[in-house]
Scaffold this motif. Structure first.
Motif, PDB file in Angstrom:
ATOM      1  N   LEU A  79       0.843  -1.207   0.000  1.00  0.00           N
ATOM      2  CA  LEU A  79       0.000   0.000   0.000  1.00  0.00           C
ATOM      3  C   LEU A  79       0.874   1.252   0.000  1.00  0.00           C
ATOM      4  CD1 LEU A  79      -2.693  -1.161   2.591  1.00  0.00           C
ATOM      5  CD2 LEU A  79      -2.892  -1.158   0.092  1.00  0.00           C
ATOM      6  N   MET A  80       1.993   1.191   0.744  1.00  0.00           N
ATOM      7  CA  MET A  80       2.916   2.328   0.821  1.00  0.00           C
ATOM      8  C   MET A  80       3.495   2.608  -0.573  1.00  0.00           C
ATOM      9  SD  MET A  80       4.153   4.280   3.435  1.00  0.00           S
ATOM     10  CE  MET A  80       4.241   3.329   4.935  1.00  0.00           C
ATOM     11  N   ALA A  81       3.928   1.547  -1.243  1.00  0.00           N
ATOM     12  CA  ALA A  81       4.513   1.704  -2.583  1.00  0.00           C
ATOM     13  C   ALA A  81       3.456   2.269  -3.542  1.00  0.00           C
ATOM     14  CB  ALA A  81       5.028   0.355  -3.084  1.00  0.00           C
ATOM     15  N   ASP A  82       2.228   1.801  -3.413  1.00  0.00           N
ATOM     16  CA  ASP A  82       1.127   2.284  -4.258  1.00  0.00           C
ATOM     17  C   ASP A  82       0.863   3.770  -3.985  1.00  0.00           C
ATOM     18  OD1 ASP A  82      -0.980   1.728  -6.171  1.00  0.00           O
ATOM     19  OD2 ASP A  82      -2.399   1.894  -4.502  1.00  0.00           O
ATOM     20  N   ALA A  83       0.858   4.119  -2.698  1.00  0.00           N
ATOM     21  CA  ALA A  83       0.589   5.515  -2.301  1.00  0.00           C
ATOM     22  C   ALA A  83       1.672   6.442  -2.839  1.00  0.00           C
ATOM     23  CB  ALA A  83       0.499   5.628  -0.782  1.00  0.00           C
ATOM     24  N   LYS A  84       2.894   5.941  -2.895  1.00  0.00           N
ATOM     25  CA  LYS A  84       4.013   6.781  -3.356  1.00  0.00           C
ATOM     26  C   LYS A  84       3.897   7.161  -4.831  1.00  0.00           C
ATOM     27  CE  LYS A  84       7.433   5.573   0.123  1.00  0.00           C
ATOM     28  NZ  LYS A  84       8.595   4.745   0.480  1.00  0.00           N
ATOM     29  N   ILE A 126      -9.556  -3.565   0.934  1.00  0.00           N
ATOM     30  CA  ILE A 126      -8.781  -2.427   0.441  1.00  0.00           C
ATOM     31  C   ILE A 126      -8.369  -2.789  -0.979  1.00  0.00           C
ATOM     32  CG2 ILE A 126      -6.680  -1.036   0.746  1.00  0.00           C
ATOM     33  CD1 ILE A 126      -6.568  -2.206   3.646  1.00  0.00           C
ATOM     34  N   THR A 127      -8.585  -1.863  -1.928  1.00  0.00           N
ATOM     35  CA  THR A 127      -8.177  -2.128  -3.307  1.00  0.00           C
ATOM     36  C   THR A 127      -7.154  -1.079  -3.721  1.00  0.00           C
ATOM     37  OG1 THR A 127     -10.405  -2.930  -3.728  1.00  0.00           O
ATOM     38  CG2 THR A 127      -9.017  -2.513  -5.661  1.00  0.00           C
ATOM     39  N   THR A 128      -5.989  -1.532  -4.185  1.00  0.00           N
ATOM     40  CA  THR A 128      -4.943  -0.593  -4.603  1.00  0.00           C
ATOM     41  C   THR A 128      -5.307  -0.010  -5.968  1.00  0.00           C
ATOM     42  OG1 THR A 128      -3.694  -2.306  -5.731  1.00  0.00           O
ATOM     43  CG2 THR A 128      -3.152  -1.921  -3.410  1.00  0.00           C
ATOM     44  N   SER A 129      -4.506   0.981  -6.388  1.00  0.00           N
ATOM     45  CA  SER A 129      -4.813   1.649  -7.655  1.00  0.00           C
ATOM     46  C   SER A 129      -4.692   0.699  -8.837  1.00  0.00           C
ATOM     47  CB  SER A 129      -3.873   2.841  -7.848  1.00  0.00           C
ATOM     48  OG  SER A 129      -2.538   2.384  -7.940  1.00  0.00           O
ATOM     49  N   ASP A 130      -3.888  -0.359  -8.664  1.00  0.00           N
ATOM     50  CA  ASP A 130      -3.761  -1.309  -9.780  1.00  0.00           C
ATOM     51  C   ASP A 130      -4.554  -2.594  -9.532  1.00  0.00           C
ATOM     52  OD1 ASP A 130      -2.117  -2.045  -7.742  1.00  0.00           O
ATOM     53  OD2 ASP A 130      -0.276  -2.166  -8.927  1.00  0.00           O
ATOM     54  N   GLY A 131      -5.558  -2.490  -8.653  1.00  0.00           N
ATOM     55  CA  GLY A 131      -6.533  -3.567  -8.568  1.00  0.00           C
ATOM     56  C   GLY A 131      -6.223  -4.712  -7.622  1.00  0.00           C
ATOM     57  N   LYS A 132      -5.119  -4.603  -6.862  1.00  0.00           N
ATOM     58  CA  LYS A 132      -4.878  -5.661  -5.859  1.00  0.00           C
ATOM     59  C   LYS A 132      -5.866  -5.476  -4.710  1.00  0.00           C
ATOM     60  CE  LYS A 132       0.160  -5.967  -6.415  1.00  0.00           C
ATOM     61  NZ  LYS A 132       0.528  -4.588  -6.782  1.00  0.00           N
ATOM     62  N   VAL A 133      -6.427  -6.589  -4.250  1.00  0.00           N
ATOM     63  CA  VAL A 133      -7.438  -6.509  -3.197  1.00  0.00           C
ATOM     64  C   VAL A 133      -6.943  -7.214  -1.932  1.00  0.00           C
ATOM     65  CG1 VAL A 133      -9.817  -7.067  -2.564  1.00  0.00           C
ATOM     66  CG2 VAL A 133      -9.263  -6.467  -4.937  1.00  0.00           C
ATOM     67  N   PHE A 134      -7.072  -6.526  -0.814  1.00  0.00           N
ATOM     68  CA  PHE A 134      -6.706  -7.115   0.483  1.00  0.00           C
ATOM     69  C   PHE A 134      -7.908  -7.040   1.414  1.00  0.00           C
ATOM     70  CE2 PHE A 134      -2.824  -5.220  -1.286  1.00  0.00           C
ATOM     71  CZ  PHE A 134      -1.975  -6.322  -1.280  1.00  0.00           C
ATOM     72  N   GLU A 135      -8.153  -8.136   2.131  1.00  0.00           N
ATOM     73  CA  GLU A 135      -9.235  -8.117   3.128  1.00  0.00           C
ATOM     74  C   GLU A 135      -8.697  -7.650   4.468  1.00  0.00           C
ATOM     75  OE1 GLU A 135     -11.309 -11.801   3.375  1.00  0.00           O
ATOM     76  OE2 GLU A 135     -11.845 -11.782   1.237  1.00  0.00           O
ATOM     77  N   PHE A 136      -9.542  -6.967   5.238  1.00  0.00           N
ATOM     78  CA  PHE A 136      -9.118  -6.560   6.578  1.00  0.00           C
ATOM     79  C   PHE A 136     -10.174  -6.931   7.613  1.00  0.00           C
ATOM     80  CE2 PHE A 136     -11.313  -2.791   4.850  1.00  0.00           C
ATOM     81  CZ  PHE A 136     -12.141  -2.408   5.898  1.00  0.00           C
ATOM     82  N   ASP A 137      -9.704  -6.970   8.874  1.00  0.00           N
ATOM     83  CA  ASP A 137     -10.584  -7.295  10.005  1.00  0.00           C
ATOM     84  C   ASP A 137     -11.055  -6.014  10.681  1.00  0.00           C
ATOM     85  OD1 ASP A 137     -10.628 -10.039   9.961  1.00  0.00           O
ATOM     86  OD2 ASP A 137      -8.781 -10.237  11.135  1.00  0.00           O
ATOM     87  N   VAL A 138     -12.269  -6.054  11.166  1.00  0.00           N
ATOM     88  CA  VAL A 138     -12.758  -4.949  11.991  1.00  0.00           C
ATOM     89  C   VAL A 138     -13.795  -5.515  12.956  1.00  0.00           C
ATOM     90  CG1 VAL A 138     -14.507  -4.273  10.271  1.00  0.00           C
ATOM     91  CG2 VAL A 138     -13.745  -2.594  11.940  1.00  0.00           C
ATOM     92  N   ASP A 139     -13.776  -4.975  14.156  1.00  0.00           N
ATOM     93  CA  ASP A 139     -14.725  -5.372  15.195  1.00  0.00           C
ATOM     94  C   ASP A 139     -16.165  -5.131  14.705  1.00  0.00           C
ATOM     95  OD1 ASP A 139     -14.952  -5.500  18.418  1.00  0.00           O
ATOM     96  OD2 ASP A 139     -16.376  -4.055  17.598  1.00  0.00           O
ATOM     97  N   ALA A 140     -17.030  -6.138  14.890  1.00  0.00           N
ATOM     98  CA  ALA A 140     -18.391  -6.065  14.330  1.00  0.00           C
ATOM     99  C   ALA A 140     -19.190  -4.879  14.884  1.00  0.00           C
ATOM    100  CB  ALA A 140     -19.129  -7.367  14.610  1.00  0.00           C
ATOM    101  N   HIS A 141     -19.061  -4.641  16.191  1.00  0.00           N
ATOM    102  CA  HIS A 141     -19.801  -3.535  16.816  1.00  0.00           C
ATOM    103  C   HIS A 141     -19.342  -2.192  16.244  1.00  0.00           C
ATOM    104  CE1 HIS A 141     -21.662  -1.035  19.912  1.00  0.00           C
ATOM    105  NE2 HIS A 141     -20.481  -0.471  20.100  1.00  0.00           N
ATOM    106  N   ARG A 142     -18.022  -2.049  16.127  1.00  0.00           N
ATOM    107  CA  ARG A 142     -17.490  -0.778  15.618  1.00  0.00           C
ATOM    108  C   ARG A 142     -17.871  -0.571  14.150  1.00  0.00           C
ATOM    109  NH1 ARG A 142     -11.889  -1.647  18.820  1.00  0.00           N
ATOM    110  NH2 ARG A 142     -12.195  -0.026  20.396  1.00  0.00           N
ATOM    111  N   LYS A 143     -17.846  -1.631  13.397  1.00  0.00           N
ATOM    112  CA  LYS A 143     -18.225  -1.552  11.985  1.00  0.00           C
ATOM    113  C   LYS A 143     -19.685  -1.084  11.870  1.00  0.00           C
ATOM    114  CE  LYS A 143     -18.837  -4.540   7.922  1.00  0.00           C
ATOM    115  NZ  LYS A 143     -18.594  -5.891   7.370  1.00  0.00           N
TER     116      LYS A 143
END
Lengths: 468, 201
Positions: free
Chosen positions: B129-134, B150-167
């Protein structure tokens, strides 16, 4: 029943409600409030027509903005925006009916010193405050942590906090400390060993002989900096020293209630077979008087060491160290004891208690600070100040050329007139050496009170053991 | 609180580790009694010279990142003080999402109370993500909270975790206090119980 840690026990006794996903509503026994992180929270209550649910458990004191000079009764010593914040706290305390120690009250001081001093903080309680150094109160075996302003509003309105349980981290300090080594050196050395993110996601319990041998003041110093290691809170199991400290305090229980409280407090320890998610052990005798050289509390080394090089590190820390050294104006390989200083600051919620002033005065007795150096002692509360005067410590500081101030946060965070100038270098007994923390461009070296006093005499960072 | 569902925006790279809340919003700006207006002082001492002029090479002063809505940050972002002024300043500037390998606990909590999504990802993903942001302003990343991707500018997709209540709270812009007050009777009975067990508390 399964074996539990001290944290598990306090947690279990405060769960109001647990949701299916594990999110808990935790009851808060004491809510401490200061002027910087509370105005928006009280404003939120007003806008929604809500009250403070438990004003009798809510205590407010101004500390961050308050000038510490002797002329502070004169309103002109405060900037307009500081005056507005302090007067907002005056108004809010009155309007919402909470306990209040105004600037004019001899009991006023840094919130984390006033709470224990007045007996508000007691073992087994949950204590929160809109301030990260709330960790201090963990010294009593109370679960204490900092919260943001939204959470301050939440606690004011509901006396609860939405929390997920943290993991258990045991930090054991075995054996005894050597002469000249203090609680400050323990807590900095632990951060040096674990890093500032080493405690993230955990509640630390400090234990072992060296911790047991500390006074309550020393234990508060250790827990105070748990947050600098990233931990949500730091805890020390209560013992006879804890009870002796609490007994007779204005808001501590009395008579039969005292006996019942002590009986409960005696159940507050980690069971032998309790589960720990992480453990580190340091030997008390291996800990040396330490100083920080960089701009993160993890940048810590024994005073006998030298400034490190960025190449001693890996990953993102390389860039951070280079930036730190540039900011601090230091060169790799330089002896730490050769670093010249301009200012000495003794005070803060880390080291502004009576024992800290005694330790500094013991080094300064009959001596003078170096010519041209600025030195100040800022007691943590009006009562600490009065006691230091009674014990003759104040006169030792004055004779040594120190400014003897009124109570407040002072130069720890420079939200008041006490600030470093750009490039000015300070030996400070406070808790953060971040860029700009003590004033833009100011350079901070964190040390114990004895080390700060030694540095004031010589004008450079100094091994306190040479002055004893 | 402003809702957060899906965001496509410029990501600013801030590789430095241990970016503390004193850096995010220095203490002289904590004297406000409002929550808004802090954006112009976000990262003040890294962003401006003493005379108030901009430090040109600071990332948010560079033309590509002046309108960043995402920060890709080094480890332990938001350490230090509990000041909620830090997320207030980020939000006021326009930042709605920060991604790092770890966050300080209090800062992390404070973000969710203000409609900012902090995401913890492993080092190798943060590196991508850092390299993409640069790459600059054209390299927009997409954060989909509903799908937790999260999807980068060139289409790589990463899944992330988040607490259900906070989401849930973030997606619906919910006020925690209102939700807790609905549990008023549970708080009442807890107080009654502890008044008997620990009357000194």
């Amino acid at each position: 029943m399964t074996a539990r840690t001290l944290y598990d026990k306090i947690w279990d006794d405060h769960v109001v409600h647990q949701a299916e996903d594990g999110t808990c509503l935790l009851y808060i026994d004491r809510h401490l409030v200061h002027e910087v992180t509370s105005p928006q929270a009280f404003e939120g209550l007003r806008m929604t027509n809500r009250k403070v649910r438990a004003p009798e458990k809510t205590i407010a004191v101004p500390d961050h903005n308050v000038p510490t000079t002797l002329d502070r009764a004169n309103a002109a010593t405060m900037t307009e925006d500081s005056r507005i914040q302090v007067s907002a706290l005056d108004t809010n305390a009155k309007e919402f009916g909470i306990h209040y120690y105004p600037v004019s009250d001899v009991r006023q001081g840094i919130v984390h010193i006033v709470g224990p001093e007045q007996g508000w903080t007691l073992p087994g309680m949950t204590v929160v405050c809109g301030d990260s150094h709330t960790a201090t109160h963990g010294a009593f075996g109370s679960l204490a942590h900092g919260i943001g302003t939204s959470e301050v509003e939440h606690v004011l309105a509901t006396q609860t906090l939405i929390q997920r349980k943290a993991k258990n981290f045991k930090v054991e300090i075995t054996g005894s400390l050597r002469p000249g080594v203090t609680a400050k050196d323990i807590t900095l050395s632990v951060i040096g060993a674990t890093g500032t993110a080493g405690g993230t996601g955990y509640v630390i319990e400090y234990c072992g002989q060296a911790i047991r041998e500390l006074s309550m003041e020393g234990r508060m110093t250790v827990c105070n900096m748990a947050i600098e290691g990233g931990a949500r809170a730091g805890l020390i199991a209560p013992d006879e020293k804890t009870y002796a400290y609490c007994m007779g305090r204005p808001h501590a229980p009395k008579g039969a209630a005292w006996e019942a409280a002590v009986a409960y407090w005696k159940t507050l320890y980690s069971d032998d077979s309790a589960h720990w998610d992480k453990v580190i052990t340091l030997k008390g005798e291996d800990i040396a008087p330490v100083v920080t050289w960089g701009t993160s509390p993890e940048d810590v080394l024994p005073i006998t060491g030298v400034v490190p090089s960025p190449t001693d590190f890996t990953g993102g820390k390389v860039e951070a160290v280079q930036r730190s050294l540039d900011y601090m104006g230091l060169t790799p390989g330089m002896k730490l004891a050769d670093i010249q200083i301009d200012t000495v600051f003794i005070g803060s919620c880390t080291n502004g208690r009576i024992e800290d002033l005694r330790a500094a005065a013991a080094i300064l007795k009959g001596k003078k600070k170096k010519d041209g150096l600025r030195a100040m002692v800022v007691p943590g509360s009006g009562l600490v100040r009065a006691q230091a005067e009674e014990e003759g410590l104040a006169q030792i500081f004055i004779d040594a050329g120190f400014e003897w101030r009124l109570a407040g946060c002072s130069m720890c965070l420079a939200m008041n007139p006490d600030q470093l100038q750009p490039g000015e270098r300070c030996a400070a007994t406070s808790n953060r050496n971040f860029e700009g923390r003590q004033g833009r461009g100011g350079r901070t070296h964190l040390v114990s009170p004895g080390m700060a006093a030694a540095a004031a005499i010589t004008g450079h960072l100094t091994d306190v053991r040479e002055m004893m | 609180m402003e809702k957060f569902s899906k965001l496509t925006g410029i990501a600013a790279p801030m590789q430095l580790v241990n970016i503390d809340t004193d850096m995010i919003i220095p203490k002289q700006f904590l004297k406000t009694i409002a929550r808004t207006g802090l954006g112009k002082n976000l990262f003040d001492e890294m962003r401006y010279n003493l005379d108030g002029t901009e430090i040109a090479d600071f990332v948010l002063n560079q033309p590509a990142y002046r309108h960043a809505e995402i920060i890709i940050a080094g480890d332990n972002f938001g350490c230090g003080s509990s000041r909620e002024h830090a997320p207030w300043a980020l939000l006021d500037f326009g930042i709605r999402c920060v991604i790092s390998t770890s966050f300080a606990d209090i800062f992390y909590n404070n973000c969710f109370k203000n409609g900012i999504l902090p995401i913890v990802m492993p080092q190798e993903v943060v590196d991508v993500l850092m390299a993409d942001a640069k790459k600059g302003a054209n390299a927009r990343q997409t954060i989909d909270l509903e799908a937790q991707t999260i999807t980068t500018s060139d289409g790589k997709v990463f899944e992330f975790d988040v607490d259900a209540h906070r989401k849930h709270c973030l997606i619906n812009g919910l006020d925690d206090i209102g939700l807790t007050l609905e549990k008023g009777s549970a708080i009442d009975s807890f107080e009654k119980k502890t008044a008997a067990l620990r009357p000194w508390a």
